[in-house]
Design a protein around this motif. Structure first.
Motif, PDB file in Angstrom:
ATOM      1  N   LEU A 160      10.013   0.842  85.436  1.00  0.00           N
ATOM      2  CA  LEU A 160      10.111   2.171  86.032  1.00  0.00           C
ATOM      3  C   LEU A 160       8.795   2.923  85.809  1.00  0.00           C
ATOM      4  CD1 LEU A 160      13.724   3.204  84.983  1.00  0.00           C
ATOM      5  CD2 LEU A 160      12.889   2.769  87.310  1.00  0.00           C
ATOM      6  N   MET A 161       8.256   3.457  86.903  1.00  0.00           N
ATOM      7  CA  MET A 161       6.985   4.183  86.851  1.00  0.00           C
ATOM      8  C   MET A 161       7.140   5.520  87.549  1.00  0.00           C
ATOM      9  SD  MET A 161       4.847   2.184  85.276  1.00  0.00           S
ATOM     10  CE  MET A 161       3.279   2.912  85.710  1.00  0.00           C
ATOM     11  N   ASP A 180       6.366   9.044  78.510  1.00  0.00           N
ATOM     12  CA  ASP A 180       7.378   9.002  79.575  1.00  0.00           C
ATOM     13  C   ASP A 180       7.691   7.567  79.967  1.00  0.00           C
ATOM     14  OD1 ASP A 180       7.448  11.792  79.677  1.00  0.00           O
ATOM     15  OD2 ASP A 180       5.844  11.886  81.166  1.00  0.00           O
ATOM     16  N   TYR A 181       6.667   6.753  80.053  1.00  0.00           N
ATOM     17  CA  TYR A 181       6.855   5.348  80.423  1.00  0.00           C
ATOM     18  C   TYR A 181       7.784   4.650  79.436  1.00  0.00           C
ATOM     19  CZ  TYR A 181       5.601   0.383  80.846  1.00  0.00           C
ATOM     20  OH  TYR A 181       5.637  -0.982  80.959  1.00  0.00           O
ATOM     21  N   LEU A 182       7.542   4.865  78.144  1.00  0.00           N
ATOM     22  CA  LEU A 182       8.367   4.214  77.128  1.00  0.00           C
ATOM     23  C   LEU A 182       9.786   4.760  77.128  1.00  0.00           C
ATOM     24  CD1 LEU A 182       5.769   4.057  74.215  1.00  0.00           C
ATOM     25  CD2 LEU A 182       6.578   2.163  75.634  1.00  0.00           C
ATOM     26  N   TYR A 183       9.927   6.080  77.218  1.00  0.00           N
ATOM     27  CA  TYR A 183      11.258   6.668  77.201  1.00  0.00           C
ATOM     28  C   TYR A 183      12.072   6.285  78.435  1.00  0.00           C
ATOM     29  CZ  TYR A 183      11.425   9.658  73.068  1.00  0.00           C
ATOM     30  OH  TYR A 183      11.508  10.117  71.777  1.00  0.00           O
ATOM     31  N   ALA A 186      13.028   2.545  78.022  1.00  0.00           N
ATOM     32  CA  ALA A 186      13.744   2.127  76.817  1.00  0.00           C
ATOM     33  C   ALA A 186      14.796   3.133  76.375  1.00  0.00           C
ATOM     34  CB  ALA A 186      12.743   1.890  75.675  1.00  0.00           C
ATOM     35  N   PHE A 187      15.004   4.214  77.173  1.00  0.00           N
ATOM     36  CA  PHE A 187      16.009   5.188  76.745  1.00  0.00           C
ATOM     37  C   PHE A 187      16.696   5.894  77.905  1.00  0.00           C
ATOM     38  CE2 PHE A 187      17.657   9.225  75.325  1.00  0.00           C
ATOM     39  CZ  PHE A 187      18.303   8.892  74.145  1.00  0.00           C
ATOM     40  N   ASN A 188      15.931   6.646  78.708  1.00  0.00           N
ATOM     41  CA  ASN A 188      16.534   7.538  79.700  1.00  0.00           C
ATOM     42  C   ASN A 188      17.263   6.813  80.833  1.00  0.00           C
ATOM     43  OD1 ASN A 188      14.002   9.329  78.659  1.00  0.00           O
ATOM     44  ND2 ASN A 188      15.709  10.640  79.259  1.00  0.00           N
ATOM     45  N   ALA A 189      16.891   5.583  81.099  1.00  0.00           N
ATOM     46  CA  ALA A 189      17.526   4.824  82.189  1.00  0.00           C
ATOM     47  C   ALA A 189      18.323   3.661  81.609  1.00  0.00           C
ATOM     48  CB  ALA A 189      16.464   4.306  83.160  1.00  0.00           C
ATOM     49  N   ASN A 335       3.307  -0.237  74.157  1.00  0.00           N
ATOM     50  CA  ASN A 335       2.297   0.086  75.156  1.00  0.00           C
ATOM     51  C   ASN A 335       0.966   0.347  74.466  1.00  0.00           C
ATOM     52  OD1 ASN A 335       1.526   0.634  77.911  1.00  0.00           O
ATOM     53  ND2 ASN A 335       1.176   2.725  77.187  1.00  0.00           N
ATOM     54  N   GLY A 336      -0.115   0.014  75.125  1.00  0.00           N
ATOM     55  CA  GLY A 336      -1.444   0.281  74.596  1.00  0.00           C
ATOM     56  C   GLY A 336      -2.437   0.507  75.714  1.00  0.00           C
TER      57      GLY A 336
END
Length: 534
Positions: A160-161, A180-183, A186-189, A335-336
Motif C-alpha cells: 500500500l502506497m 505512514d508506509y509502515l503503519y 503493518a497496522f491500519n489496513a 524500511n530504510g
C-alpha cells in the motif's frame, strides 16, 4: 520491505535540520570560563570562530589543546548513548609574525567541537485516545495531497502506497512518510472476512513512552589570517570547514485500546538515523580602540551561512504487538532510505565590548543575532557545468520553517581577575533565546519531499538556554594550565506527533491531540586546557 518509488532528490525537514544549526559554548577553558565573552578582548584561540580579528591581538605564537568531561543530569543510558563521556574539544596553533614595533600579521589553525550531540531524552504521558496511527489515517481520509493527505492504493510490489490523488496521478505523494508506509501496511489496513478486500481503520491510544539517544558531533576546522595596525585596529578573516557526524536512536511505544475500552496491546516504532556531511563558511571581524590611550575595545563580526552538503540514512522497524488477530497486513514492517540534500544556515552578526583595568581585570560582553527562520532546506537536482551538485530551495519546507523557527538572541558576559600575574580567576554567563516558536509544529501534512523521507513524527520545542561558567588559570614560564566548569540548562515541550490532524469517522469529527510532556536538558562540563607560548 524496501520503500518503493525512491526519488533522486531530497531535502530534510525543519526540525531535523534545526539540530545542525545550533552551537555549544565550547573551546579553550579560558574561553568557556569567561562565558565566551572574549570577542572584543581577543588573544584566545577560540575566538577564531566567532570574531577572527581577536587572533590579531596575539603577540607571541602559541599552541593549545583541550579535553572535557561531560555529563547529563537526571539521564539514564539509552542504546549507545551514555550520560557521561570524555570529549576531545579543541586543538589549535597561532603563529605570530611581527611586521614592525606595533603591527603584526598572524596565521592560525584551530580544531573545535562546535556541537556535541550527546543527549538522552525520555518522555511519557497520556494520549487522550489519540494515537500516531490516527495521523496516517487522517491523511488517508483526506485522500488528496492538496488537502494534506494521500490516496492509498497498491503499487506493483503489492504494498500500500500513498499517491497524489484518486486515479488521476501515479506520482508518490510527498505527504506519505516512511512512518505512514509502515503503519498502513503493518497496522491500519487488514483483510476483510472475505479475504479479498481490505479494511482501513485505526485504534485509540491510551499512553505513550518515548526514548531517544543522540550522539556525534560537528567538528570545525578553521584557518585564520589576522593582524593589527598600530596596535589600535585589528582585522581578521576565517574560513571554516564543518564536519557533521550525527546519530540518533529512537523508540516510540504506544499502548492502544479498542473503542469499547479493553486493551488492544501496543505498537513500537524503532528508528535509527545517521546524518553525515561537510559544510563551509567564512567569517570576518574587526576590533578597534576608539580612544587612542584607552584599552576599551569594540568588536564587530559577521559569519556567512554554512553551506552544508549532507547525506541522511535511516533504518526503521515497526512492531505490531496488538492482541486482535488480523490487525495489519504484516506483523512487522521494515524500511530504510538514504538520500542527499543541502542546507544553508542563517547569517550571524556579533557586536562585542571589551575593557581591561591595568593587568588585573578584564571584562567582556558579546551580543549575537541570527534569524533561524531563514534556514534554507534544499533539494538536489543534478549537477552544474563544473560537475558540482546543483540544488534548489524547498519552498514548501522553508515556509514551514518560517512558522516554526524564529530569530535567536545570544548574550555573553564574562570577567577575568588576576590577583597574581601567574593566576587567573574567571566567571561568565550566557543567555540564548528560544529558537522554536511556542506554537511551532513539525507538520507531516505538507507537500515536501523532506516530509516523505521522515521516519519519525516527534518533535520538541526547546525554550531558552542559560549557561553559568567559572574557571581558573595558571601560568608558569611559557606554559599555561586552565580549568573551567560549565552548567547549562534548557527546558522544552515534547510532542509525540503534531496536534492539528483531524478526520471524519462515522459522521463524527475526530481531533487527534496528544498530551505534551515537559522535558529538560541539564548538562555539566569540566574542561581542561594546556598550552605553550613561544
Amino acid at each position: 520491505m524496501a520503500l518503493a518509488a525512491v526519488l533522486p532528490s531530497a531535502a530534510q525537514d525543519t526540525y531535523e535540520g534545526a539540530k545542525l544549526m545550533t552551537s555549544d559554548l565550547n573551546g579553550t577553558a579560558r574561553y568557556v570560563g569567561m562565558g565566551g565573552a572574549l570577542e572584543a578582548l581577543g588573544a584566545d584561540i577560540s575566538v577564531m570562530s566567532t570574531n577572527p580579528a581577536g587572533i590579531g591581538l596575539f603577540r607571541h605564537s602559541t599552541f593549545q589543546g583541550s579535553l572535557s568531561l561531560n555529563t547529563q543530569q537526571d539521564a539514564v543510558k539509552f542504546g549507545e548513548t551514555s550520560k557521561t563521556h570524555v570529549s576531545f574539544d579543541q586543538a589549535g596553533l597561532v603563529y605570530a609574525s611581527q611586521m614592525d614595533r606595533r603591527s603584526f600579521i598572524n596565521l592560525g589553525f584551530n580544531y573545535r567541537k562546535s556541537r556535541n550531540f550527546n543527549q538522552i531524552l525520555a518522555a511519557a504521558n497520556s494520549l487522550r485516545r489519540g494515537s500516531l496511527n490516527q495521523v496516517g489515517f487522517a491523511k488517508y481520509d483526506k485522500n488528496n495531497v492538496n488537502a494534506g493527505g494521500y490516496n492509498l492504493d497498491w503499487n506493483v510490489d503489492g504494498d500500500l502506497m500513498g499517491y497524489e490523488n484518486d486515479g488521476q496521478s501515479a506520482l508518490r505523494a510527498y505527504t506519505f512518510t516512511q512512518v505512514d508506509y509502515l503503519y498502513m501496511n503493518a497496522f491500519n489496513a487488514w483483510p476483510k472476512e472475505n479475504g479479498q478486500d481490505i479494511e482501513i481503520g485505526y485504534l485509540d491510544g491510551d499512553t505513550y513512552q518515548y526514548n531517544n539517544g543522540q550522539r556525534g558531533w560537528i567538528a570545525d576546522f578553521d584557518v585564520n589570517i589576522s593582524g593589527n595596525v598600530n596596535d589600535r585596529v585589528y582585522l581578521g578573516l576565517t574560513v571554516g570547514l564543518h564536519d557533521v557526524n550525527y546519530k540518533s536512536t529512537t523508540d516510540y511505544r504506544e499502548n492502544l485500546v479498542f473503542a469499547n475500552g479493553p486493551s488492544a496491546g501496543n505498537t513500537l516504532l524503532s528508528d535509527e538515523r545517521k546524518v553525515t556531511g561537510t559544510g563551509i563558511d567564512v567569517k570576518a571581524g574587526v576590533i578597534f580602540r576608539p580612544i587612542e590611550y584607552s584599552p576599551f575595545r569594540v568588536g564587530f563580526s559577521v559569519s556567512t551561512p554554512t553551506w552544508y552538503d549532507l547525506k541522511s540514512s535511516n533504518y526503521t522497524v515497526f512492531y505490531n504487538n496488538c492482541y486482535r488477530n488480523g490487525i495489519g497486513l504484516w506483523e512487522k514492517g521494515e524500511n530504510g532510505e538514504t538520500y542527499e540534500f543541502k542546507m544553508y544556515t542563517p547569517w550571524k552578526f556579533d557586536v562585542s565590548l571589551g575593557h581591561t583595568v591595568g593587568t588585573m581585570l578584564a571584562l567582556g560582553a558579546t551580543y549575537e543575532y541570527s534569524d533561524y527562520s531563514t534556514m534554507d532546506m534544499r533539494e538536489n537536482d543534478g549537477y552544474d557545468y563544473y560537475g558540482n551538485r546543483d540544488s534548489h530551495s524547498d519552498r514548501t519546507m522553508n515556509h514551514q520553517t518560517e512558522h516554526a523557527l524564529q530569530g535567536v538572541h545570544m548574550l555573553k558576559v564574562g570577567a577575568e581577575l588576576k590577583p597574581d600575574p601567574a593566576l587567573a580567576v574567571r566567571v561568565g554567563y550566557n543567555y540564548v533565546s528560544p529558537m522554536y516558536k511556542e506554537d511551532g509544529v513539525r507538520d507531516m501534512t505538507i507537500n515536501s519531499i523532506g516530509v516523505m523521507y521522515s521516519s519519525t513524527n516527534d518533535y520538541t520545542n526547546w525554550k531558552d538556554t542559560h549557561r553559568v561558567t567559572c574557571g581558573l588559570g595558571y601560568k608558569h614560564e611559557g606554559w599555561n594550565f586552565d580549568l573551567a566548569y560549565q552548567y547549562s540548562m534548557t527546558k522544552g515541550t515534547f510532542h509525540p506527533y503534531q496536534p492539528n490532524t483531524t478526520f471524519t469517522f462515522d459522521g463524527a469529527t475526530i481531533s487527534n491531540v496528544p498530551q505534551t510532556t515537559d522535558v529538560e536538558n541539564k548538562r555539566h562540563q569540566v574542561i581542561a586546557t594546556i598550552g605553550y607560548t613561544f
